[in-house]
Design an enzyme around this catalytic site. Structure first.
Site, short mmCIF file in Angstrom:
data_model
loop_
_atom_site.label_atom_id
_atom_site.label_comp_id
_atom_site.label_asym_id
_atom_site.label_seq_id
_atom_site.Cartn_x
_atom_site.Cartn_y
_atom_site.Cartn_z
CD GLU A 116 -5.34 -5.89 -11.78
OE1 GLU A 116 -4.51 -6.54 -12.44
OE2 GLU A 116 -5.93 -6.35 -10.78
CG ASP A 139 0.37 -6.30 -8.30
OD1 ASP A 139 1.16 -6.04 -7.39
OD2 ASP A 139 -0.85 -6.52 -8.12
CG HIS A 148 -2.07 -1.02 1.04
ND1 HIS A 148 -3.17 -0.81 0.24
CD2 HIS A 148 -2.21 -2.28 1.53
CE1 HIS A 148 -3.96 -1.88 0.29
NE2 HIS A 148 -3.38 -2.79 1.05
N GLY A 157 -6.01 -15.59 -7.69
CA GLY A 157 -6.64 -14.91 -6.55
C GLY A 157 -5.95 -15.16 -5.23
CB ALA A 158 -3.13 -17.04 -4.22
P1 ADP Z 1 -4.25 -12.29 -8.06
O1 ADP Z 1 -3.83 -11.31 -9.09
O2 ADP Z 1 -3.61 -12.04 -6.73
O3 ADP Z 1 -4.08 -13.72 -8.47
P2 ADP Z 1 -6.83 -11.17 -8.61
O4 ADP Z 1 -8.16 -11.28 -7.94
O5 ADP Z 1 -6.26 -9.81 -8.81
O6 ADP Z 1 -5.81 -12.10 -7.80
O7 ADP Z 1 -6.90 -11.85 -10.03
C1 ADP Z 1 -7.38 -13.16 -10.19
C2 ADP Z 1 -8.31 -13.22 -11.37
O8 ADP Z 1 -7.56 -13.01 -12.60
C3 ADP Z 1 -8.97 -14.56 -11.57
O9 ADP Z 1 -10.14 -14.68 -10.79
C4 ADP Z 1 -9.27 -14.55 -13.07
O10 ADP Z 1 -10.43 -13.77 -13.33
C5 ADP Z 1 -8.08 -13.79 -13.63
N1 ADP Z 1 -7.01 -14.71 -14.08
C6 ADP Z 1 -5.74 -14.71 -13.68
N2 ADP Z 1 -5.03 -15.68 -14.30
C7 ADP Z 1 -5.88 -16.31 -15.12
C8 ADP Z 1 -5.74 -17.42 -16.03
N3 ADP Z 1 -4.59 -18.06 -16.22
N4 ADP Z 1 -6.86 -17.81 -16.71
C9 ADP Z 1 -8.02 -17.18 -16.54
N5 ADP Z 1 -8.19 -16.12 -15.69
C10 ADP Z 1 -7.15 -15.71 -14.98
MG MG Z 2 -4.29 -9.22 -9.06
#
Ligand code: ADP
Ligand code: MG
Length: 333
Positions: free
Chosen positions: A133, A145, A16, A99-100
């Protein structure tokens, strides 16, 4: 056929702080997203091994947030910001958990932009994908990121000054292993809370000037206790990032743990983006033999914790060791 590959990232310290022009220290990791396909046509058609429905995005897509399925919004965001000359038909696969908190979304955007023919500097690529994004998710995210994914250097973390946008690679000492541990909690609140925190930082900056240049005394002068805490987090976190990068460079490994502990406490108490599950996981990791330090990483409210450990340490069964990897790349056959 083209193949674009973009890594995820873990942030070692500095959360942040990017959207207030502060300091961050992420590293691109050896988990990545790959987009393979054949350029052509006037539509981007991508399947994903992680999603049931295809993304079908016309090059003149008008409203990315309304696109379905939801994951296609990230593809639509890139298309809308980039307006590539031609389409693409192909597939997406990733070794990142979605989403991790390891930035699978940024990796997807960066890989898609490269696959669609983006040709520019890593910084320009990161700007494009940050906008994508923001458009796709509605979250007013900073640049960390996407810049980590675009500009990663093998064996190095990246000290990013989010005011000048200078990227300084900082070599990771051989005596430090980096681990990520998922809390098991999805980051449900992350989006709305993120926008709130960003607005609070803007409000604090309107009163005491850019937080990047502010001192702890400036933050303390804020009469509103909530803004005071928010500003204090940002000011002290910037100091910790600088000290952490210096300690890595000097090989002062003993200094890293206390800085991570202080960062987590500041995110928990002053910025209020932690949750008890993350606090307990950080405490448990910090007490594990061989662990140098641990803290939440990314936006908070769930997702992953990052831990640094001496080589040979045994972390919890769900822990995963990651290595500092090179940034995004494109190959053509
Ligand atoms: P993070 O960026 O920490 O993994 P986010 O919530 O910002 O979490 O992004 C995750 C989302 O990005 C997923 O729910 C999906 O919608 C999208 N996403 C990321 N990688 C993929 C992938 N390989 N295939 C499809 N969707 C993806
Ligand atoms: Mg993300």
């Amino acid at each position: 056929m083209i193949t674009a590959r973009a890594p995820g990232r873990v942030n070692l310290i500095g959360d942040h702080t990017d959207y207030t022009g502060g300091l961050v220290l992420p590293m691109a990791i050896d988990l990545a997203t790959t987009v393979e396909g054949e350029p052509g046509g006037d539509t981007v058609v991508l399947s994903s091994a992680d999603e049931g429905s295809e993304a079908v995005v016309p090059l003149d897509v008008a409203d990315p947030p309304s696109v379905s399925p939801p994951w296609a919004r990230y593809v639509a965001g890139v298309v809308a910001v980039m307006r590539p000359a031609g389409g693409l038909r192909g597939s997406v696969s990733t070794t990142l958990p979605l989403g991790a908190g390891l930035s699978s979304s940024a990796a997807l955007e960066v890989a898609v932009a490269l696959a669609l023919g983006f040709d520019g500097t890593p910084l320009a690529l990161a700007h494009l994908c940050q906008s994508a994004e923001q458009v796709a998710s509605g979250v007013p995210c900073g640049i960390m990121d996407q810049l980590a994914s675009a500009a990663g250097v093998e064996g190095h973390a990246l000290l990013i000054d989010c005011t000048s946008l200078d990227v300084t690679p900082v070599r990771m000492p051989d005596a430090v292993d980096v681990w990520v541990v998922h809390s098991g909690v999805p980051r449900g609140l992350a989006g709305s809370a993120y926008a709130d925190r960003r607005a609070e930082c803007d409000e604090a900056a309107a009163r005491i000037g850019p937080l990047r240049a502010a001192t702890v005394a400036d933050a303390s002068s804020l009469s509103d206790p909530l803004l005071r805490r928010r500003a204090r987090h940002v000011v002290t976190e910037n100091e910790r990032v600088g000290a952490f990068a210096d300690a890595l460079t000097a090989g002062d490994i003993d200094e890293l743990g206390p800085l991570m502990t202080a960062s987590h406490a500041s995110l928990r108490d002053d910025f209020e983006v932690s949750i008890p599950v993350l606090d307990e996981l950080v405490d448990r990791l910090a007490a594990t033999p061989g662990v140098i330090g641990a803290r939440l990483t990314g936006a908070g409210f769930g997702g992953c914790v990052v831990a640094l450990a001496h080589p040979g340490a045994t972390l919890s069964p769900g822990a995963r060791r990651v290595r500092a990897a090179t940034g995004a790349s494109l190959t053509t056959q």
